[in-house]
Design a protein around this motif. Structure first.
Motif, PDB file in Angstrom:
ATOM      1  N   ARG A 207      46.256 -56.180  74.214  1.00  0.00           N
ATOM      2  CA  ARG A 207      45.306 -57.238  73.854  1.00  0.00           C
ATOM      3  C   ARG A 207      45.364 -57.567  72.365  1.00  0.00           C
ATOM      4  O   ARG A 207      45.225 -58.731  71.972  1.00  0.00           O
ATOM      5  CB  ARG A 207      43.877 -56.831  74.231  1.00  0.00           C
ATOM      6  N   LEU A 208      45.554 -56.546  71.540  1.00  0.00           N
ATOM      7  CA  LEU A 208      45.629 -56.766  70.091  1.00  0.00           C
ATOM      8  C   LEU A 208      47.013 -57.241  69.651  1.00  0.00           C
ATOM      9  O   LEU A 208      47.192 -57.622  68.495  1.00  0.00           O
ATOM     10  CB  LEU A 208      45.261 -55.480  69.345  1.00  0.00           C
ATOM     11  N   GLU A 209      47.987 -57.143  70.564  1.00  0.00           N
ATOM     12  CA  GLU A 209      49.372 -57.527  70.276  1.00  0.00           C
ATOM     13  C   GLU A 209      49.933 -56.709  69.112  1.00  0.00           C
ATOM     14  O   GLU A 209      50.505 -57.233  68.163  1.00  0.00           O
ATOM     15  CB  GLU A 209      49.487 -59.029  69.983  1.00  0.00           C
ATOM     16  N   VAL A 210      49.745 -55.378  69.211  1.00  0.00           N
ATOM     17  CA  VAL A 210      50.288 -54.455  68.223  1.00  0.00           C
ATOM     18  C   VAL A 210      51.244 -53.508  68.934  1.00  0.00           C
ATOM     19  O   VAL A 210      51.164 -53.309  70.143  1.00  0.00           O
ATOM     20  CB  VAL A 210      49.186 -53.661  67.499  1.00  0.00           C
ATOM     21  N   LYS A 211      52.145 -52.899  68.141  1.00  0.00           N
ATOM     22  CA  LYS A 211      53.204 -52.081  68.727  1.00  0.00           C
ATOM     23  C   LYS A 211      52.817 -50.623  68.914  1.00  0.00           C
ATOM     24  O   LYS A 211      53.372 -49.951  69.788  1.00  0.00           O
ATOM     25  CB  LYS A 211      54.462 -52.158  67.848  1.00  0.00           C
ATOM     26  N   ASN A 212      51.928 -50.129  68.083  1.00  0.00           N
ATOM     27  CA  ASN A 212      51.615 -48.707  68.160  1.00  0.00           C
ATOM     28  C   ASN A 212      50.202 -48.422  67.667  1.00  0.00           C
ATOM     29  O   ASN A 212      49.476 -49.323  67.256  1.00  0.00           O
ATOM     30  CB  ASN A 212      52.641 -47.885  67.361  1.00  0.00           C
ATOM     31  N   ARG A 213      49.843 -47.157  67.706  1.00  0.00           N
ATOM     32  CA  ARG A 213      48.478 -46.750  67.381  1.00  0.00           C
ATOM     33  C   ARG A 213      48.162 -46.916  65.902  1.00  0.00           C
ATOM     34  O   ARG A 213      46.990 -47.112  65.539  1.00  0.00           O
ATOM     35  CB  ARG A 213      48.269 -45.291  67.819  1.00  0.00           C
ATOM     36  N   GLN A 215      49.184 -49.410  63.945  1.00  0.00           N
ATOM     37  CA  GLN A 215      48.788 -50.806  63.772  1.00  0.00           C
ATOM     38  C   GLN A 215      47.403 -51.051  64.355  1.00  0.00           C
ATOM     39  O   GLN A 215      46.599 -51.798  63.787  1.00  0.00           O
ATOM     40  CB  GLN A 215      49.831 -51.710  64.425  1.00  0.00           C
ATOM     41  N   ALA A 216      47.103 -50.431  65.488  1.00  0.00           N
ATOM     42  CA  ALA A 216      45.764 -50.558  66.078  1.00  0.00           C
ATOM     43  C   ALA A 216      44.713 -49.961  65.152  1.00  0.00           C
ATOM     44  O   ALA A 216      43.613 -50.506  65.007  1.00  0.00           O
ATOM     45  CB  ALA A 216      45.721 -49.874  67.444  1.00  0.00           C
ATOM     46  N   ALA A 217      45.044 -48.839  64.497  1.00  0.00           N
ATOM     47  CA  ALA A 217      44.097 -48.202  63.582  1.00  0.00           C
ATOM     48  C   ALA A 217      43.777 -49.114  62.410  1.00  0.00           C
ATOM     49  O   ALA A 217      42.639 -49.154  61.932  1.00  0.00           O
ATOM     50  CB  ALA A 217      44.670 -46.872  63.086  1.00  0.00           C
ATOM     51  N   ILE A 218      44.768 -49.858  61.924  1.00  0.00           N
ATOM     52  CA  ILE A 218      44.527 -50.777  60.810  1.00  0.00           C
ATOM     53  C   ILE A 218      43.600 -51.909  61.248  1.00  0.00           C
ATOM     54  O   ILE A 218      42.701 -52.321  60.514  1.00  0.00           O
ATOM     55  CB  ILE A 218      45.864 -51.313  60.268  1.00  0.00           C
ATOM     56  N   VAL A 219      43.795 -52.423  62.476  1.00  0.00           N
ATOM     57  CA  VAL A 219      42.883 -53.444  62.990  1.00  0.00           C
ATOM     58  C   VAL A 219      41.463 -52.877  63.067  1.00  0.00           C
ATOM     59  O   VAL A 219      40.496 -53.536  62.669  1.00  0.00           O
ATOM     60  CB  VAL A 219      43.341 -53.943  64.377  1.00  0.00           C
ATOM     61  N   ALA A 220      41.350 -51.645  63.552  1.00  0.00           N
ATOM     62  CA  ALA A 220      40.026 -51.018  63.647  1.00  0.00           C
ATOM     63  C   ALA A 220      39.391 -50.881  62.274  1.00  0.00           C
ATOM     64  O   ALA A 220      38.195 -51.140  62.095  1.00  0.00           O
ATOM     65  CB  ALA A 220      40.152 -49.642  64.317  1.00  0.00           C
ATOM     66  N   TYR A 221      40.183 -50.493  61.273  1.00  0.00           N
ATOM     67  CA  TYR A 221      39.700 -50.345  59.913  1.00  0.00           C
ATOM     68  C   TYR A 221      39.207 -51.693  59.381  1.00  0.00           C
ATOM     69  O   TYR A 221      38.111 -51.800  58.836  1.00  0.00           O
ATOM     70  CB  TYR A 221      40.813 -49.771  59.040  1.00  0.00           C
ATOM     71  N   GLU A 222      40.039 -52.721  59.500  1.00  0.00           N
ATOM     72  CA  GLU A 222      39.687 -54.035  58.950  1.00  0.00           C
ATOM     73  C   GLU A 222      38.512 -54.664  59.692  1.00  0.00           C
ATOM     74  O   GLU A 222      37.752 -55.451  59.122  1.00  0.00           O
ATOM     75  CB  GLU A 222      40.901 -54.942  58.992  1.00  0.00           C
ATOM     76  N   ALA A 223      38.342 -54.323  60.990  1.00  0.00           N
ATOM     77  CA  ALA A 223      37.232 -54.884  61.762  1.00  0.00           C
ATOM     78  C   ALA A 223      35.929 -54.134  61.523  1.00  0.00           C
ATOM     79  O   ALA A 223      34.883 -54.525  62.037  1.00  0.00           O
ATOM     80  CB  ALA A 223      37.583 -54.865  63.250  1.00  0.00           C
TER      81      ALA A 223
END
Length: 227
Positions: A207-213, A215-223
């Protein structure tokens, strides 16, 4: 005198250590040896040798310096993740290499550790990566986020918008991924079976269109999910 950290319950984490400086390899190797549950299966002085040894030994974790001769750590990470299934990659970095760390996010590395960091943090990071989790040294994480370029407020707004597309449970899982928890730890925290957690993590990455955890962690941080 006890070790720096209690060893895992009988499990040995097999590590490939790659750095062109023998002193760094010796220091990191000594720290991991003190953990009690690590085994250095091979050492490499350049990226090309690291790839060859990873393919030969198939370690649980390849711990790579970023700047190495013949083949740098970024390229070595990409080749190892593409050709050695089951081997996780963690990068060793310094503050001066933040831009390289950001570039490595797309190359398959799931851990970023400071050479000058706390020994407990190094061991925790290698263990987390070996367990399939993402791990960024807190100092590295802050510098990577700050170094991703201008428009931080724009990035934060975009991240929040992306996260809003997730279900409440998926957002909860994303926050725990961002906190560096492995799938078993998330399952324990949310009282779910591990297979269900894996499905949630896969859905979140898609759903986030990221390759790995990482990149997902950075989205979580920025959100703002980690505050």
């Amino acid at each position: 005198m006890g070790t720096l950290s209690e060893p895992g319950a009988g499990r040995r984490i097999r590590v490939l250590l790659a750095d062109d400086e023998a002193m760094i390899r010796a220091g990191v190797g000594a720290i991991l040896a003190a953990g009690g549950d690590f085994e250095i299966v091979a050492e490499a002085a350049d990226g090309r040798e690291a790839v060859r040894l990873a393919q030969a030994h198939r370690p649980d974790v390849a711990l790579l310096d970023i700047r190495m001769p013949r083949l740098d750590g970024l390229a070595a990470a990409e080749e190892i993740t593409a050709t050695v299934l089951g081997t996780a990659v963690a990068m060793l970095t310094t503050f001066s290499e933040d831009a390289y760390v950001a570039r490595a996010l797309g190359g398959g590395a799931t851990g970023f550790l400071l050479k000058s960091g706390d020994p407990h943090e190094l061991m925790a990071g290698v263990r987390a990566v070996a367990d399939g989790a993402a791990f960024l040294s807190p100092k590295v994480a802050r510098h990577v986020i700050d170094g991703l370029g201008g428009g931080r407020l724009t990035r934060e707004a975009a991240a929040r918008q992306r996260v809003e597309a997730l279900t409440p449970r998926e957002r909860e899982v994303l926050g725990l991924v961002g906190a560096g928890l492995s799938n078993p730890e998330i399952a324990d925290r949310l009282h779910l079976v591990e297979g269900t957690v894996k499905a949630y993590v896969s859905a979140v990455l898609e759903r986030l269109e990221v390759k790995n955890r990482v990149q997902a962690a950075i989205v979580a941080y920025e959100a703002g999910l980690l505050t």
